[in-house]
Design an enzyme around this catalytic site. Sequence first.
Site, PDB file in Angstrom:
ATOM      1  N   ARG A 112      60.968 -46.676  39.407  1.00 56.81           N
ATOM      2  CA  ARG A 112      60.718 -45.224  39.385  1.00 56.81           C
ATOM      3  C   ARG A 112      59.827 -44.845  38.211  1.00 56.81           C
ATOM      4  NH1 ARG A 112      66.767 -43.218  41.356  1.00 56.81           N
ATOM      5  NH2 ARG A 112      66.282 -43.368  43.586  1.00 56.81           N
ATOM      6  N   TYR A 165      58.005 -43.000  47.872  1.00 60.33           N
ATOM      7  CA  TYR A 165      58.827 -44.211  47.723  1.00 60.33           C
ATOM      8  C   TYR A 165      59.586 -44.248  46.401  1.00 60.33           C
ATOM      9  CZ  TYR A 165      54.456 -46.559  45.885  1.00 60.33           C
ATOM     10  OH  TYR A 165      53.310 -46.921  45.228  1.00 60.33           O
ATOM     11  N   GLU A 166      60.571 -45.145  46.360  1.00 54.05           N
ATOM     12  CA  GLU A 166      61.555 -45.243  45.282  1.00 54.05           C
ATOM     13  C   GLU A 166      62.359 -43.948  45.136  1.00 54.05           C
ATOM     14  OE1 GLU A 166      61.874 -48.120  44.488  1.00 54.05           O
ATOM     15  OE2 GLU A 166      59.926 -48.918  45.042  1.00 54.05           O
ATOM     16  N   GLY A 167      62.590 -43.286  46.235  1.00 56.12           N
ATOM     17  CA  GLY A 167      63.334 -42.025  46.241  1.00 56.12           C
ATOM     18  C   GLY A 167      62.373 -40.859  46.214  1.00 56.12           C
TER      19      GLY A 167
END
Length: 596
Positions: free
Chosen positions: A295, A439-441
């Site tokens: 992140r 992406y990655e949340g």
Amino acid sequence: MPIYKAPLEDMRFVLHELYDSTALAELPGNAEFTPELIDSVLEEAAKLAETVLFPLNQSGDLEGCTYENGVVRTPSGFKEAYKTFRDGGWTAMGASPDYGGQGMPIPAALMVEEMLCSANVAFGLYPGLSHGAYVALSHAGTEEQKQTYLPNLVSGKWSGTMCLTEPQCGTDLGMLRTRAVPNDDGSYSITGNKIFISAGEHDLTENIIHLVLARLPDAPAGVKGISLFLVPKVLVKDDGSLGPRNGVSCTAIEHKMGIKGSATCAISFDDAKGWLVGEPNKGLAAMFKMMNTERLSVGIQGLGIAETAYQNAVAYARDRIQGRALTGTKAPDKQADPILVHPDVRRMLLTMRAYIEGCRALAGWVARELEILHKSTDDDAKQAADDFSALMTPIVKAMFTDLGFEIASTAVQVYGGHGYIRDHGIEQYVRDARISMLYEGTNGIQALDLVGRKLPQDGGRLLTRFLDPVMEFIEANADNAALEPFLPPLQQALEHVQVATGFIMENAMSNHDEIGAASVDYLRLFGLTALAFVWARMVAIAAPKADEQNGAGQFYRAKVQTAKFFMERLLPQTGALLAAIQSGSATMMEFEDAAF
């Protein structure tokens, strides 16, 4: 054709002047990392980024990755560039010397990562995912797993991935179906399908180590029943050499909007042999060590793309002539004036610059705290660093990537119609930047994490790790004449954060929808205030040096002038964000479903 020049002067300012890199050398294991050594590393990274990776960015986008019968090939030149990257030791830069790494301090490594993202973000995903796998294994793996896999991940001989998403579940990992059945030899048979796996298959390394979330047969339902497994593409023999191919295959690659040089794969596990990493049913906690690293890296992707977009927009604004300045001709020897003279163009360029330099400074602060967390022997300092980095991770990921996309889009606006044409290469940055918000949340999930988890955690202790330094700075500099124009807007923005925090915490007790309704606006409000703080700190350093009549003086004057623009033209958004937060959730949640 696009251009890129690593912003070394600003990187050195952040590392050495704003955060005193000599203090990094006092941490255990960092004695050799003097400012001079760090500068030499940055200079070499700049050469690599500018001359090896950047020339492949546009061609890699045009060619993309190819898939045929389970084999994925990266664009022309990527394989040779990866060899150069690996031979130069760049894959080992941020890893521990225990596994062949160089142990580079995180703040310096982060600056190198920004250069990679500016030069060729699609290429940077391959070593970036490998470093994430290294982080997860070094945290949760057994000693045997570490000795078997980490040296090859660190050297770049092998690469790594994280395999979470499935067709039916993305954010809601409780719906995950991939299963892991125990074998008599202590291994597990992994069966299931994963999608959106970055670097899931490619031709850069001889082996790929997949970290896979799956369920054991007796696992409880939901996220409490997820375990983490190490599943190599090629099995590794007891002597460390490669054995037969594992039951892992790439069934397709995605045809994407951007980052086309990065292979985004659908991966099938068919009774693939894997090994448990960490404890059963606690895989999500282990994987989040990797995800939190990723992140922050994704946030740096937003910053890196923004920097390149800005540089190209400035170059175009200097060269493109259109119309005359509103106050009279500025280039009488030309048919028209450069568009740089027009107020709206300058507004766009200064907006880009103010956000970029502010984000770089904020990233440096987070990186310094992470370095303290990983290497300090002071337990109180480590706890404070852990709190601060946890608080700021969703802000760095979400705000940096939001701004990266906004800045790339603004660069297209500076170019006008020419920015929309592929030949100039600017539209690629818009496409490449867009995925970083997902992406990655997704950034909405980051905002929920900030408001729903980080704010109330431990009675609000994490929040004090930000509020206390800001209030101390304001009090300590109350009589600093150079900061007189900057402290009142910072103080007001800080008050906006405090009022918004109190409003959310009070109303969320009776209505949880208030958290979701306020979260995105709150994250931007908090992020802007954090940028205001680092801008004030930069002015405190730059203002006394701004009168120097040399290149350095010009650099410091530009710092002060950019800070004024940020405070006067961008920071006032905090008032509108506070008003939106205080309006509550009713206008969203009372709207009839059928009317959508």
